[in-house]
Write an enzyme that holds these catalytic residues in place. Structure first.
Site, PDB file in Angstrom:
ATOM      1  N   TYR A  23       0.980  -1.317  -0.088  1.00 19.73           N
ATOM      2  CA  TYR A  23       0.102   0.057   0.059  1.00 19.73           C
ATOM      3  C   TYR A  23       0.859   1.302  -0.012  1.00 19.73           C
ATOM      4  O   TYR A  23       0.255   2.231  -0.002  1.00 19.73           O
ATOM      5  CB  TYR A  23      -0.778  -0.058   1.254  1.00 19.73           C
ATOM      6  N   HIS A 105      -9.062   1.729  -5.586  1.00 20.32           N
ATOM      7  CA  HIS A 105      -8.189   0.755  -4.894  1.00 20.32           C
ATOM      8  C   HIS A 105      -6.736   0.896  -5.136  1.00 20.32           C
ATOM      9  O   HIS A 105      -6.240   1.249  -6.171  1.00 20.32           O
ATOM     10  CB  HIS A 105      -8.482  -0.839  -5.471  1.00 20.32           C
TER      11      HIS A 105
END
Ligand code: CA2
Length: 154
Positions: A23, A105
């Site tokens: 991430y 996302h």
């Protein structure tokens, strides 16, 4: 001033603290600041939220749907987190109030585990941004803004 909702689902408060290989190392506060600056450039107010609670997210989607109907909001950029792959209730909420949503996302969910390949949200989203890291939020804000302009809602 017309507003824009950036909504984040469960565990996204952990952004920048763990799993940087998936991430990145940017925190959710950094994402908020980047969205705030972009919204300012576009002449929009920003409502930036994160919740770990499905009902709270549903309530916010309903409220934003009403704001869009009243011409007070252009819709939402939404990272549903793990709810993406599980929540019929969140999908029903978006569909129920016809909220213009760009799903985002951070990671490329299609290059990850198979259970991340299916989204309950995508069929009711106006667009989907996947795999650009946190840059995806800026791309999604731009997309939502351009859609609103095309449709004469701005
Ligand atoms: O790639 C994304 O943005 C996701 O929506 C993130 C979700 C995941 O369940 C989706 O499949 C894809 C997970 C959010 C949790 O984020 C964390 C951040 C740092 C450390 C741990 C979790």
């Amino acid at each position: 001033m017309t507003s824009l909702l950036v909504l984040n689902g469960p565990n996204l408060n952990l952004l920048g603290t763990r799993k940087p290989e998936v991430y990145g190392s940017t925190s959710l506060d950094d994402v908020r600041e980047s969205c705030r600056r972009q919204a300012e450039e576009l002449g929009l107010d920003l409502d930036f939220r994160q919740s770990n609670h499905e009902g709270e997210l549903i309530d916010r989607i309903h409220a934003c749907g009403q704001e869009v109907r009243a011409g007070l909001s252009i819709g939402a950029v939404y990272n549903p987190g793990g709810h993406t792959h599980t929540s019929i209730a969140l999908r029903d909420a978006i569909e129920g109030v016809e909220l213009p949503v760009i799903e985002v996302h951070i990671s490329n969910v299609h290059a990850r585990e198979e259970f991340r390949h299916h989204s309950y949200i995508s069929p009711v989203a106006r667009g989907v941004v996947v795999g650009f890291g946190v840059l995806g939020y800026r791309l999604a804000v731009t997309g939502l803004y351009e859609l609103a302009r095309q449709e004469g809602r701005l």
